[in-house]
Design an enzyme around this catalytic site. Structure first.
Site, PDB file in Angstrom:
ATOM      1  N   LYS A 126       0.865  -1.175   0.000  1.00  0.00           N
ATOM      2  CA  LYS A 126       0.000   0.000   0.000  1.00  0.00           C
ATOM      3  C   LYS A 126       0.899   1.221   0.000  1.00  0.00           C
ATOM      4  O   LYS A 126       2.041   1.154   0.469  1.00  0.00           O
ATOM      5  CB  LYS A 126      -0.892   0.014   1.257  1.00  0.00           C
ATOM      6  CG  LYS A 126      -2.128   0.866   1.115  1.00  0.00           C
ATOM      7  CD  LYS A 126      -3.245   0.127   0.403  1.00  0.00           C
ATOM      8  CE  LYS A 126      -4.421   1.027   0.130  1.00  0.00           C
ATOM      9  NZ  LYS A 126      -5.559   0.274  -0.414  1.00  0.00           N
ATOM     10  N   ASP A 166      -6.958   4.331  -4.646  1.00  0.00           N
ATOM     11  CA  ASP A 166      -7.643   4.133  -3.354  1.00  0.00           C
ATOM     12  C   ASP A 166      -8.285   5.493  -3.048  1.00  0.00           C
ATOM     13  O   ASP A 166      -8.525   6.279  -3.980  1.00  0.00           O
ATOM     14  CB  ASP A 166      -6.651   3.680  -2.264  1.00  0.00           C
ATOM     15  CG  ASP A 166      -7.346   3.243  -0.975  1.00  0.00           C
ATOM     16  OD1 ASP A 166      -8.039   2.223  -0.994  1.00  0.00           O
ATOM     17  OD2 ASP A 166      -7.223   3.938   0.061  1.00  0.00           O
TER      18      ASP A 166
HETATM   19  P1  NDP Z   1     -13.022   7.605  -2.617  1.00  0.00           P
HETATM   20  O1  NDP Z   1     -11.980   8.619  -2.360  1.00  0.00           O
HETATM   21  O2  NDP Z   1     -13.546   7.458  -3.988  1.00  0.00           O
HETATM   22  O3  NDP Z   1     -14.274   7.853  -1.634  1.00  0.00           O
HETATM   23  C1  NDP Z   1     -14.135   7.845  -0.254  1.00  0.00           C
HETATM   24  C2  NDP Z   1     -15.436   8.294   0.367  1.00  0.00           C
HETATM   25  O4  NDP Z   1     -15.345   8.175   1.769  1.00  0.00           O
HETATM   26  C3  NDP Z   1     -15.765   9.749   0.078  1.00  0.00           C
HETATM   27  O5  NDP Z   1     -17.155   9.897   0.042  1.00  0.00           O
HETATM   28  C4  NDP Z   1     -15.160  10.466   1.277  1.00  0.00           C
HETATM   29  O6  NDP Z   1     -15.779  11.697   1.558  1.00  0.00           O
HETATM   30  C5  NDP Z   1     -15.434   9.468   2.385  1.00  0.00           C
HETATM   31  N1  NDP Z   1     -14.385   9.574   3.423  1.00  0.00           N
HETATM   32  C6  NDP Z   1     -13.044   9.444   3.257  1.00  0.00           C
HETATM   33  N2  NDP Z   1     -12.402   9.633   4.409  1.00  0.00           N
HETATM   34  C7  NDP Z   1     -13.354   9.893   5.326  1.00  0.00           C
HETATM   35  C8  NDP Z   1     -13.308  10.171   6.704  1.00  0.00           C
HETATM   36  N3  NDP Z   1     -12.157  10.226   7.381  1.00  0.00           N
HETATM   37  N4  NDP Z   1     -14.519  10.369   7.329  1.00  0.00           N
HETATM   38  C9  NDP Z   1     -15.686  10.313   6.646  1.00  0.00           C
HETATM   39  N5  NDP Z   1     -15.771  10.050   5.336  1.00  0.00           N
HETATM   40  C10 NDP Z   1     -14.625   9.846   4.688  1.00  0.00           C
HETATM   41  O7  NDP Z   1     -12.434   6.212  -2.085  1.00  0.00           O
HETATM   42  P2  NDP Z   1     -12.901   4.741  -2.428  1.00  0.00           P
HETATM   43  O8  NDP Z   1     -14.362   4.696  -2.629  1.00  0.00           O
HETATM   44  O9  NDP Z   1     -11.991   4.220  -3.478  1.00  0.00           O
HETATM   45  O10 NDP Z   1     -12.504   3.972  -1.078  1.00  0.00           O
HETATM   46  C11 NDP Z   1     -13.416   3.832   0.021  1.00  0.00           C
HETATM   47  C12 NDP Z   1     -12.928   2.720   0.932  1.00  0.00           C
HETATM   48  O11 NDP Z   1     -12.869   1.487   0.180  1.00  0.00           O
HETATM   49  C13 NDP Z   1     -11.520   2.892   1.509  1.00  0.00           C
HETATM   50  O12 NDP Z   1     -11.465   2.270   2.777  1.00  0.00           O
HETATM   51  C14 NDP Z   1     -10.652   2.104   0.533  1.00  0.00           C
HETATM   52  O13 NDP Z   1      -9.446   1.681   1.135  1.00  0.00           O
HETATM   53  C15 NDP Z   1     -11.567   0.926   0.264  1.00  0.00           C
HETATM   54  N6  NDP Z   1     -11.281   0.192  -0.953  1.00  0.00           N
HETATM   55  C16 NDP Z   1     -11.279   0.817  -2.187  1.00  0.00           C
HETATM   56  C17 NDP Z   1     -11.039   0.074  -3.324  1.00  0.00           C
HETATM   57  C18 NDP Z   1     -11.131   0.667  -4.681  1.00  0.00           C
HETATM   58  O14 NDP Z   1     -11.070  -0.096  -5.667  1.00  0.00           O
HETATM   59  N7  NDP Z   1     -11.302   1.967  -4.843  1.00  0.00           N
HETATM   60  C19 NDP Z   1     -10.710  -1.360  -3.250  1.00  0.00           C
HETATM   61  C20 NDP Z   1     -10.823  -1.925  -1.936  1.00  0.00           C
HETATM   62  C21 NDP Z   1     -11.065  -1.155  -0.845  1.00  0.00           C
HETATM   63  P3  NDP Z   1     -15.170  13.056   0.941  1.00  0.00           P
HETATM   64  O15 NDP Z   1     -15.574  13.055  -0.501  1.00  0.00           O
HETATM   65  O16 NDP Z   1     -15.809  14.138   1.721  1.00  0.00           O
HETATM   66  O17 NDP Z   1     -13.691  12.981   1.145  1.00  0.00           O
END
Ligand code: NDP
Length: 445
Positions: A126, A166
């Protein structure tokens, strides 16, 4: 003292200021206790757990870049190559102010077992930076990505380490990083990053893969426990890549997703979340969810946290780590929620997980249920090395097959070790066994 307890203590002492990493190690080691006990002497002799809980390689670097006002900004960059026993290191890059060494180590440790569970040959890694993409111009994002890759390029390669996206790293950022890698190396090496755009070596269905995969495994878990996903009310947190495509697939499978959230607030839409509106707000305008509410008069916007208080059958945490805590678990149980299936990495705290399991809620950990993203990244690597592209339907079908296999592997592993229905234990055991076997076979390296 048992070998597991000894290592848990050792990890705490060696990493005193890394709570997320300690939390992840605690969960995995507790789950594999029965396996370790069966092999205690052999594993101890080979120092298997010491090696498994320590990153093989760990890079920290400085990322200087110039903002639109001509000022120099500096961020911290990371790449943690945790375990490469079963294949090239593989894992996403996260750009978010909360990124630090503890978060990077917990994510790469988890990734090791997740990648093992997919059945594809990928080790765990990562990386990322404490850079905050919010409010930055497109040019600033580009300059940051270029500076990040100028350092990262030394450590990656199709057979060495293959990063992907991510939180905060989507198609735009991957494009800028790939461009800089190509420039530095003077060669097109498609296999060095996944999540690429379709015009330069990306895989169809990679964007949708994590969210879609989450719903495929949710459907299978419900089916195997005598329930039908169709007709169920689903609450989702997050409004990014995972959440958006989870919501889309939930609709396609006949369920009704009624919430989403971002880091400032959350939406309850009694008619169900409208995917086109969500994508317009988040992917096109890159705006807050208040704009979703403005476009959908019946939807309610609330500040802060709250999706877990909405009555539902299924809950899908898809935002970030430790976003579903003990009080949230209590609210879900009180409202009759039957399943919590993690889309994010480690969104549920240990005590909340235990509470849900003790109260009969079907619970699947992210390392299994969000493995669809890295699985399709693995398929992107195969397509790149064969220099061919599969259709959306072909990739989607393979993804579905992988998710169903992951569930049955972990379900079987839980049964074999006398923990039927404990999918946390099953996922950790199934992921662990393959990595442990590979490490034992390769000697002391
Ligand atoms: P994105 O950046 O596309 O979206 C993240 C979302 O979560 C946004 O809506 C963001 O809000 C919100 N968020 C992030 N940090 C916080 C926080 N500290 N408190 C509250 N809300 C938060 O990321 P992904 O959708 O790609 O990833 C989401 C999760 O899934 C993560 O844990 C990631 O590790 C996991 N994941 C992702 C994969 C992928 O293929 N993308 C694969 C496997 C796991 P805001 O827009 O306001 O920042």
């Amino acid at each position: 003292m048992s070998y597991v307890d000894e290592i848990k203590q050792r990890v705490k002492v060696q990493n005193p200021s890394q709570p997320e990493f300690n939390q992840a190690v605690e969960e995995v080691l507790e789950s594999v206790r029965a396996v370790v006990e069966r092999n205690e002497e052999r594993y101890r002799r080979e120092a298997l757990l010491e090696r498994l809980t320590m990153p093989e390689r760990n890079f920290t670097f400085t990322i200087p870049w110039v903002d639109d006002n001509g000022n120099v900004q500096v961020n911290r960059g990371y790449r943690v190559q945790f375990n490469g026993a079963i294949g090239p290191y593989k894992g996403g890059l996260r750009f978010h102010p909360t990124v630090n060494l503890s978060v990077m180590k917990f994510l790469s440790f988890e990734q090791t077992f997740k990648n093992s569970l997919t059945g594809l040959p990928m080790g765990g890694a990562k990386g990322g930076s404490d850079f905050d993409p919010k409010g930055k111009s497109d040019r600033e994002i580009m300059r940051f990505c270029q500076s990040f890759m100028t350092e990262l390029h030394r450590y990656i390669g199709a057979d060495e380490d293959v990063p992907a996206g991510d939180i905060g790293v989507g198609a735009r950022e991957i494009g800028y990083m790939f461009g800089q890698y190509r420039r530095i190396r003077g060669a097109y090496k498609g296999g060095v990053l996944t999540g690429k755009g379709l015009s330069y070596g990306g895989s169809l269905a990679r964007t949708e893969a994590t969210g879609y995969g989450l719903l495929y495994i949710t459907q299978e878990i419900l089916k195997c426990n005598g329930h039908d996903l169709a007709g169920k009310t689903v609450v989702v947190s997050g409004a990014g890549n995972v959440a958006t495509y989870a919501i889309q697939k939930a609709w396609e499978l006949g369920a009704k997703p009624v919430t989403c959230s971002d880091s400032t607030g959350w939406i309850y839409d009694p008619e169900g979340i409208d995917v086109a509106t969500l994508r317009e707000v988040k992917e096109v305008r890159r705006a807050r969810l208040t704009e979703y509410a403005a476009l959908r008069p019946n939807a309610q916007y609330h500040e802060g946290k709250g999706v877990w208080t909405v009555k539902c059958d299924v809950a899908l945490p898809c935002a970030t780590q430790n976003e579903l805590l003990i009080d949230d678990a209590k609210a879900l149980v009180a409202n009759g929620c039957m399943a919590v299936i993690e889309g994010a990495n480690m969104p549920t705290s240990l005590d909340a997980t235990k509470y849900l399991q003790d109260n009969g809620v079907l619970f699947c950990p992210g390392k299994a249920s969000n493995a669809g993203g890295v699985a399709v990244s693995g398929l992107e690597m195969s397509q790149n090395s064969e220099r061919r592209s599969w259709t959306f339907e072909e990739v989607d079908e393979m993804l579905k097959g992988i998710m169903i296999r992951i569930f049955h592997n972990l379900d079987d592993a839980a049964r074999e070790y006398g923990m039927e229905g404990n999918y946390v234990a099953g996922a950790n055991i199934a992921g662990f066994l393959k990595v442990a076997d590979a490490m034992m076979s390769q000697g002391v390296v």
